[in-house]
Design an enzyme around this catalytic site. Structure first.
Site, PDB file in Angstrom:
ATOM      1  N   THR A 255     -54.678 -83.421  22.133  1.00 16.95           N
ATOM      2  CA  THR A 255     -55.496 -82.864  23.201  1.00 16.95           C
ATOM      3  C   THR A 255     -54.670 -82.205  24.294  1.00 16.95           C
ATOM      4  OG1 THR A 255     -55.561 -85.030  24.284  1.00 16.95           O
ATOM      5  CG2 THR A 255     -57.371 -84.496  22.797  1.00 16.95           C
ATOM      6  N   CYS A 256     -53.396 -82.592  24.427  1.00 18.26           N
ATOM      7  CA  CYS A 256     -52.533 -81.944  25.428  1.00 18.26           C
ATOM      8  C   CYS A 256     -52.441 -80.445  25.182  1.00 18.26           C
ATOM      9  CB  CYS A 256     -51.121 -82.528  25.379  1.00 18.26           C
ATOM     10  SG  CYS A 256     -51.007 -84.276  25.731  1.00 18.26           S
ATOM     11  N   PHE A 257     -52.519 -80.051  23.897  1.00 18.15           N
ATOM     12  CA  PHE A 257     -52.288 -78.660  23.523  1.00 18.15           C
ATOM     13  C   PHE A 257     -53.526 -78.011  22.902  1.00 18.15           C
ATOM     14  CE2 PHE A 257     -48.379 -81.177  22.917  1.00 18.15           C
ATOM     15  CZ  PHE A 257     -47.616 -80.630  23.932  1.00 18.15           C
ATOM     16  N   LEU A 289     -49.302 -87.652  21.604  1.00 21.12           N
ATOM     17  CA  LEU A 289     -48.342 -86.604  21.944  1.00 21.12           C
ATOM     18  C   LEU A 289     -48.440 -86.292  23.410  1.00 21.12           C
ATOM     19  CD1 LEU A 289     -48.511 -84.021  19.016  1.00 21.12           C
ATOM     20  CD2 LEU A 289     -46.575 -85.440  19.634  1.00 21.12           C
TER      21      LEU A 289
END
Length: 289
Positions: A255-257, A289
């Site tokens: 979800t960070c990216f 991540l």
């Protein structure tokens, strides 16, 4: 990405807890009367409302860089590296820094390979729970003043977001047009054609759950998918990358990216079935991540 949780520095306002209590009452009143609010919280905050334990990967919506550092600790044997980590953390409060013990006398107790999982859990809780506990408690007191927790405990954190904010209208053409492909994929790949074919066959709710799964939020940015941003506010388009196929493997997400990791499935039917299982499983497919 315009998701919210309490700020630990809200203590600068002497009445800050009364404001959090008031905000909780507003959300409670909206739920009670079936009114939708144009607001989206972090995944960990929805979990606090429901009484669901948080996980380190919930940090994705709070501090992506910090999460990357924790992930590095997980992936490496820290006994082989002198990190000088202890069971403490440094926090900043309006320019001044202070050391907080994660366990009694934690600043004098080293973190090693055998106890690093405990350290990761405690330092994550500091960011998402213990560091803002008073604010969370005040918000929940206001919310549960009208809506008992037992009434909403039947939902998971994804469903609660939809209950508070409603189902957004997802423009599938814009979503597909704004998606980036990396790895072995491009717009002409069979798996990508199968993917969008499967997405168009999903129900409206399933599409929103897929969006939540990959981006961490059901919110579609103003201006469409081209304006999608990562957790640091940096432009980060919806991205699909290839990963090797293994028997019964499911797609995962970072979800960070805003990144969907889609296995190289062998047929459209196989991809559709695995995608629907992933949507049903929800957060179980997130990667750390």
């Amino acid at each position: 990405d315009n998701t919210y949780q309490p700020n630990p520095q809200s203590t600068i306002n002497a009445d800050h807890l009364s404001y959090f209590n008031f905000a909780g009452r507003i959300v409670g009143l909206a739920l009670f009367h079936g009114e939708l609010l144009d607001v989206h919280f972090t995944r960990s905050f929805y979990k606090h409302i429901l009484g669901i334990p948080i996980q380190p990967n919930d940090l994705a919506a709070v501090d992506a860089d910090y999460l990357k550092n924790l992930n590095w600790i997980i992936e490496n044997n820290i006994d082989e590296i002198d990190l000088n980590l202890t069971f403490s953390a440094e926090i900043e409060n309006f320019g001044s820094r202070q050391i907080v013990d994660l366990i009694p006398d934690g600043r004098n107790k080293p973190v090693n390979e055998s106890n690093k999982q405990l350290y990761l859990q405690l330092v994550s809780e500091l960011k998402m729970t213990t560091g803002i506990k008073a604010q969370i408690d005040s918000f929940l007191e206001g919310l549960f003043w009208l809506i008992p927790q037992t009434y909403i405990s039947i939902f998971n954190e994804f469903e609660l977001e939809l209950l508070i904010s409603g189902l957004p209208d997802v423009d599938l053409d814009d979503w597909e047009k704004s998606t980036v492909y990396i790895g072995d994929y491009n717009a002409s790949s069979n798996q990508i054609k199968w993917f969008w074919q499967a997405v168009r066959q999903l129900t409206r709710e399933q599409r929103v759950l897929l969006l939540q799964f990959v981006t961490g939020s059901a919110r579609v940015p103003f201006g469409g998918f081209e304006q999608l941003r990562g957790v640091e506010g940096i432009p980060q388009q919806f991205t699909i990358t290839s990963i090797p196929y293994t028997t019964n493997c499911l797609p995962t997400a970072s979800t960070c990216f805003n990144l969907l990791k889609l296995p190289l499935y062998e047929s459209a039917e196989q991809l559709k079935e695995r995608l629907e299982v992933t949507i049903q499983c929800g957060s179980a497919g997130f990667t750390f991540l």
